[in-house]
Design an enzyme around this catalytic site. Structure first.
Site, PDB file in Angstrom:
ATOM      1  N   ASP A 103      56.702  28.755  14.553  1.00  0.00           N
ATOM      2  CA  ASP A 103      57.974  29.232  14.015  1.00  0.00           C
ATOM      3  C   ASP A 103      57.973  29.143  12.491  1.00  0.00           C
ATOM      4  O   ASP A 103      58.448  30.054  11.794  1.00  0.00           O
ATOM      5  CB  ASP A 103      59.159  28.478  14.620  1.00  0.00           C
ATOM      6  CG  ASP A 103      58.944  26.977  14.698  1.00  0.00           C
ATOM      7  OD1 ASP A 103      57.820  26.496  14.432  1.00  0.00           O
ATOM      8  OD2 ASP A 103      59.912  26.264  15.023  1.00  0.00           O
ATOM      9  N   ASP A 110      51.699  41.263  13.915  1.00  0.00           N
ATOM     10  CA  ASP A 110      52.637  42.361  13.699  1.00  0.00           C
ATOM     11  C   ASP A 110      53.580  42.067  12.538  1.00  0.00           C
ATOM     12  O   ASP A 110      53.977  42.981  11.805  1.00  0.00           O
ATOM     13  CB  ASP A 110      53.437  42.631  14.968  1.00  0.00           C
ATOM     14  CG  ASP A 110      52.672  43.486  15.969  1.00  0.00           C
ATOM     15  OD1 ASP A 110      51.513  43.824  15.671  1.00  0.00           O
ATOM     16  OD2 ASP A 110      53.219  43.810  17.031  1.00  0.00           O
ATOM     17  N   TYR A 129      48.708  35.603  28.666  1.00  0.00           N
ATOM     18  CA  TYR A 129      48.432  36.952  29.149  1.00  0.00           C
ATOM     19  C   TYR A 129      47.460  36.975  30.322  1.00  0.00           C
ATOM     20  O   TYR A 129      47.354  37.976  31.018  1.00  0.00           O
ATOM     21  CB  TYR A 129      47.876  37.820  28.018  1.00  0.00           C
ATOM     22  CG  TYR A 129      48.847  38.045  26.869  1.00  0.00           C
ATOM     23  CD1 TYR A 129      50.181  37.661  26.957  1.00  0.00           C
ATOM     24  CD2 TYR A 129      48.424  38.633  25.691  1.00  0.00           C
ATOM     25  CE1 TYR A 129      51.062  37.860  25.908  1.00  0.00           C
ATOM     26  CE2 TYR A 129      49.293  38.847  24.628  1.00  0.00           C
ATOM     27  CZ  TYR A 129      50.621  38.451  24.748  1.00  0.00           C
ATOM     28  OH  TYR A 129      51.479  38.660  23.706  1.00  0.00           O
ATOM     29  N   LYS A 162      52.000  25.032  18.503  1.00  0.00           N
ATOM     30  CA  LYS A 162      53.339  24.472  18.764  1.00  0.00           C
ATOM     31  C   LYS A 162      53.151  23.091  19.382  1.00  0.00           C
ATOM     32  O   LYS A 162      53.649  22.770  20.457  1.00  0.00           O
ATOM     33  CB  LYS A 162      54.133  25.406  19.681  1.00  0.00           C
ATOM     34  CG  LYS A 162      55.629  25.122  19.741  1.00  0.00           C
ATOM     35  CD  LYS A 162      56.333  25.279  18.422  1.00  0.00           C
ATOM     36  CE  LYS A 162      57.835  25.053  18.600  1.00  0.00           C
ATOM     37  NZ  LYS A 162      58.541  24.982  17.304  1.00  0.00           N
TER      38      LYS A 162
END
Length: 362
Positions: free
Chosen positions: A223, A251, A140, A191
Site C-alpha cells: 500500500d 499499471d 492467480y 505485505k
C-alpha cells in the site's frame, strides 16, 4: 536461426503486432537478423475458431520457439463464456506451460512525453523503473480456488495465495541480477505485516541478498509502495514483488510514463526464452480504427532482441528509433497532449521503420 512466434490475439492485438512484424522484417532484411517468424491463434480468436483459447497447435509452436510476441487477449464479448475457456485463461496456461516465472515491466519516461504523464513533469523527469513480478505463482494459480455454494444457498469465493521458498528464491535472483546492471538498488514489496506468505517472502529475499552485497535492499509494504509511486517515483530503481501486487503496481507505473501504450514487457523462463507483450490490453473500443499505439509492441521486440535473441545492439537501435519518432513530435492519440502531429497505428509503425532505415544510412 531463431524462431519467433507471433500471437496477435484480440482487439488491437493484430494491429500492433502487424507493426512489430514490420520492424522484425526490416531487421531481418537489412540488419542481418537470422529469424524465422510464424503466427498462431490465442485468446478469443482461438476460442472462436478452435473452441479453446490456447489450442494444442499454438502451445506446441510456442514450446518450439525461442521467443513469443503477443498482442493482447480478451474483450467484453467473451465475458459470457465459461471461465476456463475465456481468453485470459489461455494466456495464463501459456505462461505456466512455458515456465515464465519472471515478468519484467520497465517504466521509462521519454523526455518529450513528460507533459503526457499523470504527474507534474518535475516529479517524473528521468523516470526509469524496472518492476520484476513473479508470474507463475500466487493468487492467480493457487489451489483451492473457485466459487462454492454453502448452506442456505450462500455462495463463497475462494482463492489461495501461496509461494514456496524455491519460487521466491528464483525470482529474487532474477531481480538482483537485473539490479546489478542498473543503479544497484532493489526494493522488495510485500505485505509482511498481515500475510504469512509475505513474511516468508521477506525472509527469503533477505537470504538471497547475501549473494549480492553490492546491491542495496529495502522493503516496502504494497500500500505504501502504491502511494510512493505517485508521490516520489524516482526513488525506485528495481521493484521486486509477487504476482498480484506486481500486476497492480506496474499499471500504476504505466500512467507515470504518459500512456500505457508505451510500455513493453518480457516474461522469461530459466533458459531466457520468453513471451513478450505490450501491457496495454486489447482495447476493443478502438480496435480497427487505426488509433492504437504500436510503440509498446515495438519496444517489446527490443526486449526480445535483448533477452532471448542475443542481439543487444539491434535492441539499442530499435529503442533509438522509437526515441527518434517521439522526438520528431509524432503521436498516436493516446500520447497527444499539445499541438503535436497525430498519426495512426500504421503510420507510426512505418515511422519507426523509417527511423531504423535512416540509422543504416548514417
Amino acid at each position: 536461426m531463431y524462431k519467433v512466434l507471433l500471437l496477435p490475439g484480440d482487439g488491437i492485438g493484430p494491429e500492433v503486432i502487424a507493426q512489430a512484424r514490420k520492424v522484425l522484417a526490416f531487421l531481418a532484411d537489412d540488419c542481418g537478423l537470422d529469424v524465422e517468424v510464424e503466427q498462431a491463434l490465442i485468446g478469443g480468436s482461438a476460442y472462436e475458431q478452435c473452441a479453446d483459447p490456447l489450442p494444442e497447435e499454438t502451445l506446441g509452436r510456442a514450446r518450439a520457439a525461442d521467443a513469443v510476441l503477443l498482442g493482447a487477449v480478451g474483450g467484453p464479448r467473451f465475458d459470457h463464456i465459461e471461465r476456463e475457456l475465456r481468453p485470459e485463461k489461455g494466456l495464463l496456461r501459456l505462461r505456466s506451460a512455458l515456465g515464465l516465472f519472471a515478468n519484467l515491466r520497465p517504466a521509462i519516461l521519454y523526455p518529450d512525453l513528460a507533459g503526457a504523464s499523470s504527474l507534474k513533469a518535475e516529479r517524473v523527469t528521468g523516470l526509469d523503473i524496472m518492476i520484476v513480478r513473479e508470474l507463475t505463482g500466487g493468487l492467480y494459480f493457487g489451489e483451492p480456488r473457485g466459487i462454492h455454494r454453502l448452506e442456505g444457498d450462500i455462495r463463497k469465493g475462494v482463492n489461495t495465495l501461496e509461494y514456496d521458498e524455491n519460487e521466491i528464491e528464483r525470482i529474487a535472483h532474477a531481480a538482483f541480477r537485473i539490479a546489478q546492471h542498473r543503479d544497484k538498488r532493489l526494493c522488495s514489496v510485500d505485505k509482511a505485516n498481515v500475510l504469512e506468505v509475505s513474511e516468508l517472502w521477506r525472509e527469503v529475499v533477505e537470504r538471497v541478498h547475501r549473494e549480492y552485497p553490492e546491491v542495496s535492499l529495502s522493503h516496502m509494504y504494497v500500500d505504501n509502495a502504491a502511494m510512493q509511486l505517485v508521490r516520489e517515483p524516482n526513488q525506485f530503481d528495481v521493484v521486486l514483488t509477487e504476482n498480484m501486487f506486481g500486476d497492480i503496481l506496474s499499471d500504476i507505473a504505466a500512467m507515470l510514463t504518459g500512456s500505457i501504450g508505451m510500455l513493453p514487457s518480457a516474461s522469461l523462463n530459466e533458459e531466457n526464452r520468453g513471451l513478450y507483450e505490450p501491457v496495454h490490453g486489447s482495447a476493443p473500443d478502438i480496435a480497427g480504427k487505426d488509433e492504437a499505439n504500436p510503440l509498446a509492441a515495438i519496444l517489446s521486440v527490443a526486449m526480445m532482441l535483448r533477452y532471448s535473441l542475443d542481439a543487444p545492439q539491434l535492441a539499442d537501435r530499435v529503442d533509438q528509433a522509437v526515441q527518434q519518432v517521439i522526438s520528431q513530435g509524432l503521436r498516436t492519440p493516446d500520447i497527444v497532449y499539445s499541438a503535436r502531429q497525430c498519426i495512426g497505428t500504421q503510420e507510426m509503425g512505418d515511422s519507426v521503420v523509417r527511423a531504423l532505415s535512416e540509422q543504416s544510412l548514417d
